[in-house]
Design a protein around this motif. Structure first.
Motif, short mmCIF file in Angstrom:
data_model
loop_
_atom_site.label_atom_id
_atom_site.label_comp_id
_atom_site.label_asym_id
_atom_site.label_seq_id
_atom_site.Cartn_x
_atom_site.Cartn_y
_atom_site.Cartn_z
N ALA A 99 16.45 32.18 -8.81
CA ALA A 99 15.55 31.94 -9.95
C ALA A 99 15.68 30.49 -10.42
CB ALA A 99 15.85 32.91 -11.08
N VAL B 204 17.87 33.85 -20.10
CA VAL B 204 17.75 33.08 -18.85
C VAL B 204 19.12 32.52 -18.48
CG1 VAL B 204 16.56 31.18 -17.70
CG2 VAL B 204 15.39 32.46 -19.53
N ALA C 276 19.69 34.50 -15.11
CA ALA C 276 18.90 33.99 -13.97
C ALA C 276 19.79 33.82 -12.74
CB ALA C 276 18.23 32.67 -14.34
N LEU D 121 9.70 35.63 -15.68
CA LEU D 121 11.09 35.90 -16.10
C LEU D 121 11.15 36.74 -17.36
CD1 LEU D 121 12.44 32.30 -15.48
CD2 LEU D 121 13.27 34.35 -14.33
#
Ligand SMILES: NC(=O)c1ccc[n+]([C@@H]2O[C@H](COP(=O)([O-])OP(=O)(O)OC[C@H]3O[C@@H](n4cnc5c(N)ncnc54)[C@H](OP(=O)(O)O)[C@@H]3O)[C@@H](O)[C@H]2O)c1
Length: 324
Positions: A310, A302, A306, A262
């Motif tokens: 994910a 994130v 994301a 990531l």
């Protein structure tokens, strides 16, 4: 920075909060320097952090003094959270001091007055009971005393730390509770079973702590059990020794690989995972240096970016940990 409202209050807090335990300089090893701590707090502010959590326990007031110095006039634009009810026995100089919870009304008042002075402020935004009373004061009396401090304008909202769901329900019978502070990390998930659902059901915010598992999930220690000086509480933390540590280190390596995919540091992924749990309002991290803060704040990438796919993968990795 993403913000969330503490339910039932007028307090908007950054999803990532700076925790001041380590910058208190006691029980976190020999590498805490006030200059670094101030830079770390300023880096958090610059990165959009508006929630700062401290306690009289942290360095016996030193964390408060450092926080007040680092914030200066910026105190006006942050949410200051601190705690009450801890008294000390033994001797801090020799490291034999111990702390216990005394929630008698006069103790609470004395704590609040001293915190206001050290934090150089007129009001504490969120005052949290540090942990349940060990000296027999009924919760009703404690909540009443905290309510009086609110009425007097010294405190804006009341919170609890380290109470279970039954304790929270009992406290709510005697007054409003804005937030409950509890440990929660990929390596420590007990709060998910009953506490988080109880908070959601009762409209109480959750502030998660130890999301980095005292640094373990950051991957900085590798597979060989780390040695800590006696002055570091991790020297006596079972998670950093024995077969539990060996299994955790293998898991942390997997977790770090997921973070690399990531393109964020493992600490950021660990914080984002906690902040994404249903019911969590804010997630605290401790840090001794600005560089750590910058890594940790990458959790926002994130949280913002994301995809659902994910998150499924991240949750699957979190689910692989089976406990120490
Ligand atoms: N209410 C309560 O009873 C309670 C209890 C515990 C904590 N808290 C609050 O929650 C806050 C956070 O918990 P915590 O400080 O105990 O634990 P934590 O956030 O899980 O771990 C903090 C430690 O991890 C290491 N670290 C941080 N960022 C890092 C990075 N990017 N890379 C590598 N290492 C990194 C640092 O120590 P090193 O550099 O030494 O490794 C730091 O002191 C506390 O400061 C406090 O405000 C509340």
């Amino acid at each position: 920075m993403l913000t969330r409202r503490l339910p039932g209050t007028d307090l908007d807090v950054s999803v990532l909060g700076f925790g001041c335990w380590a910058v208190g300089g006691l029980w976190w090893g020999d590498d805490v320097r006030d200059g670094d701590s101030i830079e770390a707090i300023r880096a958090a502010l610059a990165g959009g952090v508006t929630l700062f959590d401290t306690a009289p326990l942290y360095g016996h007031g030193h964390a408060d003094a450092i926080l007040a110095r680092a914030l200066g006039p910026d105190r006006q634009r942050v949410v200051l959270a601190t705690k009450v009810g801890v008294e000390f026995g033994g001797d801090a100089a020799t490291g034999t001091d111990h702390a216990r919870s005394n929630l008698a009304p006069d103790r609470l008042r004395a704590d609040v007055e001293a915190s206001l002075r050290r934090l150089r402020t007129d009001v504490i935004d969120l005052l949290q009971v540090h942990w349940p009373c060990e000296l027999g004061t009924p919760l009703a009396e404690t909540m009443q005393a905290l309510g009086e401090l609110r009425t007097e304008g010294k405190v804006r909202h009341i919170g609890l730390c380290n109470y279970d769901a039954a304790g929270l329900t009992e406290a709510l019978e005697h007054g409003p509770v804005a937030a409950l502070q509890t440990p929660l990390s990929v390596l420590r998930r007990d709060a998910e079973r009953t506490l988080l659902p109880a908070c959601r059901a009762q409209g109480v915010g959750v502030i998660a702590y130890e999301a980095l598992c005292r640094g373990l999930i950051t991957g900085r220690f590798g597979s060989i059990r780390p040695g800590f000086p006696d002055s570091d509480l991790r020297a006596r933390d079972g998670r950093f020794s024995g077969s539990g540590y060996v299994r955790a280190a293998a898991y942390v390596a997997d977790f770090a690989a997921a973070a690399r995919r990531l393109d964020v540091p493992p600490s950021a992924l660990a914080l984002a995972w906690v902040a994404h749990r249903p019911g969590v309002t804010a997630t605290l991290f401790g840090a001794k240096r600005a560089a750590q803060v910058e890594q940790n704040l990458a959790a926002q990438r994130v949280l913002r970016g994301a995809s659902a796919r994910a998150w499924t993968l991240i949750d699957a990795i979190a689910d692989r940990w089976t406990g120490f």
